[in-house]
Design an enzyme around this catalytic site. Structure first.
Site, PDB file in Angstrom:
ATOM      1  N   ARG A   9      18.848  37.193  54.301  1.00 53.84           N
ATOM      2  CA  ARG A   9      18.006  37.503  53.142  1.00 53.84           C
ATOM      3  C   ARG A   9      16.594  36.994  53.417  1.00 53.84           C
ATOM      4  NH1 ARG A   9      21.433  36.170  47.629  1.00 53.84           N
ATOM      5  NH2 ARG A   9      23.503  36.732  48.393  1.00 53.84           N
ATOM      6  N   LYS A  28      34.585  30.806  33.289  1.00 55.32           N
ATOM      7  CA  LYS A  28      35.247  30.168  34.434  1.00 55.32           C
ATOM      8  C   LYS A  28      36.636  29.621  34.070  1.00 55.32           C
ATOM      9  CE  LYS A  28      31.654  29.586  37.688  1.00 55.32           C
ATOM     10  NZ  LYS A  28      30.473  29.858  36.927  1.00 55.32           N
ATOM     11  N   VAL A  59      24.791  41.220  46.552  1.00 63.20           N
ATOM     12  CA  VAL A  59      23.598  41.353  47.398  1.00 63.20           C
ATOM     13  C   VAL A  59      24.022  41.676  48.832  1.00 63.20           C
ATOM     14  CG1 VAL A  59      21.557  40.151  48.309  1.00 63.20           C
ATOM     15  CG2 VAL A  59      22.309  39.711  45.966  1.00 63.20           C
ATOM     16  N   GLU A  64      35.597  35.099  45.133  1.00 68.92           N
ATOM     17  CA  GLU A  64      34.954  34.047  45.928  1.00 68.92           C
ATOM     18  C   GLU A  64      35.910  32.867  46.075  1.00 68.92           C
ATOM     19  OE1 GLU A  64      30.960  33.616  45.771  1.00 68.92           O
ATOM     20  OE2 GLU A  64      30.681  35.699  45.198  1.00 68.92           O
ATOM     21  N   GLU A 103      36.134  19.424  38.469  1.00 73.62           N
ATOM     22  CA  GLU A 103      36.918  19.935  39.597  1.00 73.62           C
ATOM     23  C   GLU A 103      36.877  18.952  40.763  1.00 73.62           C
ATOM     24  OE1 GLU A 103      36.618  24.754  39.781  1.00 73.62           O
ATOM     25  OE2 GLU A 103      35.537  23.656  41.310  1.00 73.62           O
ATOM     26  N   LYS A 104      37.904  18.996  41.596  1.00 80.54           N
ATOM     27  CA  LYS A 104      37.897  18.259  42.863  1.00 80.54           C
ATOM     28  C   LYS A 104      36.755  18.785  43.712  1.00 80.54           C
ATOM     29  CE  LYS A 104      39.686  15.669  46.170  1.00 80.54           C
ATOM     30  NZ  LYS A 104      39.399  14.239  46.100  1.00 80.54           N
ATOM     31  N   HIS A 162      32.347  28.872  52.332  1.00 82.32           N
ATOM     32  CA  HIS A 162      32.346  29.812  51.206  1.00 82.32           C
ATOM     33  C   HIS A 162      32.734  31.174  51.778  1.00 82.32           C
ATOM     34  CE1 HIS A 162      30.171  31.296  47.354  1.00 82.32           C
ATOM     35  NE2 HIS A 162      30.980  32.233  47.794  1.00 82.32           N
ATOM     36  N   ARG A 166      30.715  42.773  40.030  1.00 82.98           N
ATOM     37  CA  ARG A 166      29.580  43.670  40.303  1.00 82.98           C
ATOM     38  C   ARG A 166      29.454  43.859  41.806  1.00 82.98           C
ATOM     39  NH1 ARG A 166      26.478  39.786  42.562  1.00 82.98           N
ATOM     40  NH2 ARG A 166      26.470  37.732  41.589  1.00 82.98           N
TER      41      ARG A 166
END
Length: 452
Positions: A338, A117, A296, A276, A201-202, A209, A293
């Site tokens: 899902r 990350k 889903v 993302e 992180e903030k 998302h 990758r």
């Protein structure tokens, strides 16, 4: 097409999905399976199959030497890792290359950079992709971390540097909360990933998302295929995904998409991947991570654009250029649910067991990706995903209505599933209005409970 025989290093619905793409490309397939998956459909539909060990994933699907041996025994010249398991394992990609087997995915170096990350944040910062304010890299000293948290302002989130799937993450709302959260995140990260490095992180209180589907080839082309909104989630696990995002207009899509492509080009990305991002209430967006990758939720983009992402992955790995050069016109609205073998009323407790009855929904605009059938036993060893139900409509309202009808007509008996819960989400006023964020289910806890 150089690839003649492809081994699928996965199980369940994604293994079937890859086999289907290979059939269309006239590529032979090899399935690998654990003892628990002997009766699985991916074993039945592949041209060849190899048992690679006992049920636990660490003794089968995560055993690199056994998968490489299976490829050598069966004459497979390529391996598709699917998602999960070894899909983002740089060592696996390297071992494939050393064994003269084509890895259907990016290079080991690309996996390594985006899997770390802190390295990913540095790579994005260098090309001007906005990132959430945070420490430039992992931080070990709690006092140093606290002073940084004070600088950017509470609340903050402490995250595992090698993490994913919601593990090794803790939110500190204030100074008093910080020391305990920092230690918990470190110990969680160490036990989950074997690496206790964390960064600060903030913390955004009500973000969406939003992720962008990326495709890149070896000829220097990198494009995006629009966004997916994955805000309906629980403990950082996505439950519902849709596209286009209700919060993204054409201008914002162009700006976010351009940033996503710039980020992928920074590492000369090859294959399918996902950038993302978190979209804040004021329209600001920030890079979060890159998944190197297939996702889903890739069927959402496939239905919206008409592009087969798995076939693109295989073609690109063969050295061919992308079959598309830009985002095609979007076709209506698409939602994916899902469906897991879990009980939402019992904190989403897994519900393995034998499926006694199985009747899938159908009709216009309905797609079902599943490996399940009547008589199939859901094993307790793996992810509890049973099926992905994807519905397309001319607009969001029609897609929601189709999804609700499809969920209500989906019969799965013998195990408890999340289908009734998902149906309740479809009728919730805030969801119908598109007024959702990553905290939606935390606020609407009653959705988990069966109505009396």
């Amino acid at each position: 097409m150089d690839i003649k025989r492809l081994l699928v290093a996965n199980r369940g619905e994604i293994a079937l999905r890859v086999i289907r793409a290979c059939r269309e490309l006239e590529i032979e397939t090899v399935a690998v399976y654990s003892d628990a998956d002997r009766e699985s459909l991916h074993v039945r539909f592949a041209d060849d199959d190899v048992c690679i060990g006992p049920p636990p994933a660490r003794d089968s699907y995560l055993k690199i030497p056994r998968i490489i041996a299976a490829a050598e025994i069966t004459g497979a010249d390529a391996i598709h890792p699917g998602y999960g398991f070894l899909a983002e394992n740089a060592e696996f990609a390297e071992t494939c290359q050393a064994s003269n087997v084509t890895f259907i995915g990016p290079t080991a170096e690309q996996i390594r950079v985006m899997g770390d990350k802190a390295a990913a944040r540095r790579a994005m910062t260098e090309v001007g992709v906005p990132i959430i304010p945070g420490t430039p890299g992992p931080v070990e000293d709690p006092d140093e971390a606290l002073s940084f948290a004070r600088e950017i302002g509470f609340p903050v989130i402490i995250k595992a540097a090698a993490g994913g799937g919601g593990k090794g993450m803790r939110v500190a709302k204030n100074v008093d909360d910080f020391a305990r959260s920092f230690q918990l995140a470190r110990s969680e990260a160490l036990s989950a990933f074997g690496n206790g490095d964390v960064y600060v992180e903030k913390y955004l209180s009500r973000p969406r998302h939003v992720e962008f589907q990326i495709l890149g080839d070896r000829h220097g082309h990198v494009i995006h295929l629009g966004e997916r909104d994955c805000s309906v989630q629980r403990r950082h696990q996505k439950l519902i995904e849709e596209a286009p995002s209700p919060a993204v207009d054409a201008d914002l899509r162009a700006r976010m998409g351009e940033a996503a492509v710039r980020g992928a080009k920074a590492i000369d990305y090859v294959g399918a991947g996902t950038i993302e991002m978190l979209l804040d209430e004021d329209g600001s967006f920030y890079f979060m991570e890159m998944n190197t990758r297939i996702q889903v939720e890739h069927p959402v983009t496939e239905m919206l654009t008409g592009i087969d992402l798995v076939k693109e992955q295989i073609r690109v790995a063969s050295g061919e250029p992308l079959s598309v050069t830009e985002l095609p016109p979007l076709r209506g609205h698409v939602i994916e649910c899902r469906i897991n073998a879990e009980d939402p009323s019992r904190n989403f407790q897994p519900s393995p067991g034998k499926i006694e009855a199985f009747h899938p929904p159908g009709g216009p605009g309905v797609r079902l990706d599943t490996h399940v059938y009547a008589g199939y036993t859901v094993p307790p060893y793996y992810d509890s995903l049973l099926a992905k139900l994807i519905c397309q409509g001319r607009d969001r309202e029609e897609a929601i209505t189709r999804m609700r009808v499809a969920l209500e007509s989906f019969i799965i008996e013998g195990v408890t599933t999340t289908a009734p819960f998902l149906s309740r989400v479809m009728t919730h006023p805030a969801f119908r209005a598109g007024d959702i964020d990553t905290k939606f289910l935390e606020r609407e806890g009653q959705l988990m409970k069966e109505p009396v």
